[in-house]
Design a protein around this motif. Structure first.
Motif, PDB file in Angstrom:
ATOM      1  N   SER A  58       0.850  -1.177   0.000  1.00  0.00           N
ATOM      2  CA  SER A  58       0.000   0.000   0.000  1.00  0.00           C
ATOM      3  C   SER A  58       0.887   1.228   0.000  1.00  0.00           C
ATOM      4  O   SER A  58       2.012   1.185   0.510  1.00  0.00           O
ATOM      5  N   LEU A 103      -0.134  -1.652   8.819  1.00  0.00           N
ATOM      6  CA  LEU A 103       0.373  -0.497   8.072  1.00  0.00           C
ATOM      7  C   LEU A 103       1.250   0.309   9.029  1.00  0.00           C
ATOM      8  O   LEU A 103       0.748   0.904   9.981  1.00  0.00           O
ATOM      9  N   VAL A 116      -8.372   3.086   1.348  1.00  0.00           N
ATOM     10  CA  VAL A 116      -6.959   2.732   1.228  1.00  0.00           C
ATOM     11  C   VAL A 116      -6.857   1.641   0.160  1.00  0.00           C
ATOM     12  O   VAL A 116      -7.565   0.633   0.228  1.00  0.00           O
ATOM     13  N   ASP A 117      -6.006   1.863  -0.822  1.00  0.00           N
ATOM     14  CA  ASP A 117      -5.793   0.844  -1.850  1.00  0.00           C
ATOM     15  C   ASP A 117      -4.691  -0.107  -1.404  1.00  0.00           C
ATOM     16  O   ASP A 117      -3.625   0.318  -0.995  1.00  0.00           O
ATOM     17  N   LEU A 118      -5.002  -1.394  -1.512  1.00  0.00           N
ATOM     18  CA  LEU A 118      -4.037  -2.423  -1.139  1.00  0.00           C
ATOM     19  C   LEU A 118      -3.842  -3.354  -2.328  1.00  0.00           C
ATOM     20  O   LEU A 118      -4.788  -3.618  -3.066  1.00  0.00           O
ATOM     21  N   THR A 119      -2.634  -3.853  -2.486  1.00  0.00           N
ATOM     22  CA  THR A 119      -2.389  -4.912  -3.462  1.00  0.00           C
ATOM     23  C   THR A 119      -1.936  -6.137  -2.692  1.00  0.00           C
ATOM     24  O   THR A 119      -0.991  -6.071  -1.903  1.00  0.00           O
ATOM     25  N   LYS A 129      -6.057  -6.422  -6.302  1.00  0.00           N
ATOM     26  CA  LYS A 129      -6.177  -5.087  -5.707  1.00  0.00           C
ATOM     27  C   LYS A 129      -7.464  -5.000  -4.899  1.00  0.00           C
ATOM     28  O   LYS A 129      -8.492  -5.532  -5.303  1.00  0.00           O
ATOM     29  N   SER A 131      -9.826  -2.163  -2.500  1.00  0.00           N
ATOM     30  CA  SER A 131     -10.027  -0.828  -1.971  1.00  0.00           C
ATOM     31  C   SER A 131     -10.726  -0.983  -0.624  1.00  0.00           C
ATOM     32  O   SER A 131     -11.866  -1.433  -0.554  1.00  0.00           O
TER      33      SER A 131
END
Ligand SMILES: [Cu+2]
Length: 152
Positions: A58, A103, A116-119, A129, A131
Protein backbone atom coordinates in the motif's frame (compact mmCIF):
# COMPACT_ATOMS: atom_id res chain seq x y z
CA UNK A 1 -18.74 -14.70 -36.61
CA UNK A 2 -20.91 -15.25 -33.56
CA UNK A 3 -18.87 -18.27 -32.54
CA UNK A 4 -15.68 -16.24 -32.60
CA UNK A 5 -17.18 -13.50 -30.44
CA UNK A 6 -18.35 -16.03 -27.89
CA UNK A 7 -14.93 -17.65 -27.79
CA UNK A 8 -13.24 -14.31 -27.18
CA UNK A 9 -15.68 -13.45 -24.38
CA UNK A 10 -15.13 -16.81 -22.69
CA UNK A 11 -11.37 -16.38 -22.89
CA UNK A 12 -11.55 -12.94 -21.30
CA UNK A 13 -13.76 -14.12 -18.45
CA UNK A 14 -11.36 -17.02 -17.84
CA UNK A 15 -8.46 -14.62 -17.48
CA UNK A 16 -10.31 -12.43 -15.00
CA UNK A 17 -12.01 -15.20 -13.05
CA UNK A 18 -10.36 -15.52 -9.69
CA UNK A 19 -10.17 -18.31 -7.18
CA UNK A 20 -10.06 -15.71 -4.44
CA UNK A 21 -12.74 -13.33 -3.41
CA UNK A 22 -12.11 -10.52 -0.96
CA UNK A 23 -15.01 -9.16 1.05
CA UNK A 24 -15.60 -6.49 3.68
CA UNK A 25 -12.15 -4.92 3.43
CA UNK A 26 -11.64 -2.08 5.89
CA UNK A 27 -8.86 -0.15 7.57
CA UNK A 28 -8.72 1.31 11.06
CA UNK A 29 -9.09 5.10 11.12
CA UNK A 30 -6.28 6.91 12.95
CA UNK A 31 -6.15 10.17 14.88
CA UNK A 32 -3.35 12.57 13.88
CA UNK A 33 -0.03 11.46 15.32
CA UNK A 34 -0.72 7.73 15.37
CA UNK A 35 1.86 6.07 13.15
CA UNK A 36 0.29 2.65 12.64
CA UNK A 37 -2.95 1.18 11.42
CA UNK A 38 -4.23 -2.18 10.21
CA UNK A 39 -6.36 -3.58 7.42
CA UNK A 40 -8.94 -6.34 7.85
CA UNK A 41 -11.02 -8.42 5.43
CA UNK A 42 -12.40 -11.83 4.61
CA UNK A 43 -10.60 -13.80 1.90
CA UNK A 44 -12.54 -16.66 0.30
CA UNK A 45 -10.81 -19.41 -1.63
CA UNK A 46 -13.09 -21.24 -4.07
CA UNK A 47 -10.30 -23.36 -5.58
CA UNK A 48 -9.24 -26.92 -4.75
CA UNK A 49 -5.82 -25.88 -3.50
CA UNK A 50 -4.63 -24.12 -0.37
CA UNK A 51 -3.55 -20.58 -1.14
CA UNK A 52 -1.62 -18.22 1.10
CA UNK A 53 -1.45 -14.47 1.27
CA UNK A 54 2.29 -13.75 1.06
CA UNK A 55 2.52 -10.01 0.82
CA UNK A 56 0.51 -6.83 0.93
CA UNK A 57 1.42 -3.45 -0.51
CA UNK A 58 0.00 0.00 0.00
CA UNK A 59 1.23 3.52 -0.55
CA UNK A 60 -0.34 4.93 2.66
CA UNK A 61 2.49 3.65 4.88
CA UNK A 62 6.23 3.11 4.64
CA UNK A 63 6.00 -0.56 5.62
CA UNK A 64 3.26 -3.16 5.21
CA UNK A 65 3.50 -6.42 7.16
CA UNK A 66 1.32 -9.48 7.76
CA UNK A 67 0.61 -9.85 11.47
CA UNK A 68 -1.27 -11.94 13.96
CA UNK A 69 -2.08 -11.71 17.66
CA UNK A 70 -1.56 -14.25 20.39
CA UNK A 71 -2.44 -14.21 24.05
CA UNK A 72 0.64 -14.81 26.23
CA UNK A 73 0.40 -14.67 30.03
CA UNK A 74 -2.75 -12.62 29.76
CA UNK A 75 -1.18 -10.08 27.43
CA UNK A 76 -2.16 -9.78 23.80
CA UNK A 77 0.99 -9.79 21.69
CA UNK A 78 1.30 -8.98 18.03
CA UNK A 79 3.92 -10.44 15.72
CA UNK A 80 4.78 -10.70 12.05
CA UNK A 81 3.92 -13.88 10.12
CA UNK A 82 5.43 -14.97 6.78
CA UNK A 83 2.00 -15.85 5.32
CA UNK A 84 -1.70 -16.13 6.02
CA UNK A 85 -3.26 -19.38 4.78
CA UNK A 86 -6.62 -19.63 3.07
CA UNK A 87 -7.63 -23.29 2.92
CA UNK A 88 -9.06 -24.88 -0.25
CA UNK A 89 -12.82 -24.22 -0.37
CA UNK A 90 -12.38 -22.21 2.80
CA UNK A 91 -12.04 -18.68 4.02
CA UNK A 92 -9.85 -16.69 6.41
CA UNK A 93 -11.00 -13.57 8.18
CA UNK A 94 -8.52 -10.88 9.13
CA UNK A 95 -9.97 -9.10 12.15
CA UNK A 96 -9.03 -7.09 15.25
CA UNK A 97 -7.31 -9.42 17.72
CA UNK A 98 -6.35 -11.88 14.97
CA UNK A 99 -4.66 -11.80 11.57
CA UNK A 100 -4.28 -8.34 10.08
CA UNK A 101 -2.33 -6.39 7.52
CA UNK A 102 -0.22 -3.94 9.52
CA UNK A 103 0.37 -0.50 8.07
CA UNK A 104 3.50 0.89 9.73
CA UNK A 105 4.70 4.47 9.41
CA UNK A 106 1.61 6.16 8.01
CA UNK A 107 2.30 9.05 5.67
CA UNK A 108 -0.91 10.82 6.76
CA UNK A 109 -3.81 10.17 9.16
CA UNK A 110 -6.46 7.77 7.84
CA UNK A 111 -9.83 9.52 7.81
CA UNK A 112 -13.19 7.79 8.15
CA UNK A 113 -14.99 7.60 4.83
CA UNK A 114 -11.85 7.57 2.69
CA UNK A 115 -10.31 4.48 1.12
CA UNK A 116 -6.96 2.73 1.23
CA UNK A 117 -5.79 0.84 -1.85
CA UNK A 118 -4.04 -2.42 -1.14
CA UNK A 119 -2.39 -4.91 -3.46
CA UNK A 120 -2.33 -8.47 -2.17
CA UNK A 121 0.09 -11.07 -3.50
CA UNK A 122 -0.79 -14.74 -3.22
CA UNK A 123 1.11 -18.03 -3.35
CA UNK A 124 -0.60 -19.00 -6.62
CA UNK A 125 1.30 -16.18 -8.31
CA UNK A 126 -1.70 -13.92 -8.59
CA UNK A 127 -2.15 -10.53 -7.09
CA UNK A 128 -5.35 -8.71 -6.34
CA UNK A 129 -6.18 -5.09 -5.71
CA UNK A 130 -8.55 -4.15 -2.91
CA UNK A 131 -10.03 -0.83 -1.97
CA UNK A 132 -10.55 -0.87 1.81
CA UNK A 133 -12.89 1.59 3.53
CA UNK A 134 -11.49 3.53 6.46
CA UNK A 135 -13.62 2.93 9.56
CA UNK A 136 -13.50 3.48 13.30
CA UNK A 137 -12.38 0.17 14.83
CA UNK A 138 -12.29 -0.52 18.56
CA UNK A 139 -10.12 -3.04 20.38
CA UNK A 140 -7.38 -5.21 18.96
CA UNK A 141 -3.87 -3.85 18.85
CA UNK A 142 -4.79 -0.38 20.08
CA UNK A 143 -4.88 -1.86 23.58
CA UNK A 144 -1.42 -3.36 23.18
CA UNK A 145 0.23 -0.18 21.92
CA UNK A 146 -1.17 1.77 24.86
CA UNK A 147 0.03 -0.84 27.34
CA UNK A 148 3.54 -0.42 26.00
CA UNK A 149 3.51 3.25 26.88
CA UNK A 150 2.25 3.03 30.47
CA UNK A 151 4.14 5.23 32.88
CA UNK A 152 3.56 4.10 36.45
CU1 LIG B 1 0.04 -5.66 13.80
Amino acid sequence: MKKITLFVLLSISAIFASDLKIEDAYVRATPPGLQNSAAFMTIKNSSDENIALLKAKSNVSKVVELHTHQMKNGIMKMYQVPKIDIAAKGETTLKPGGFHIMLIGLKHPLKVGENVDLTLEFSNGKSQKVSAKIKTVMGGMKMKHHNMQHKN
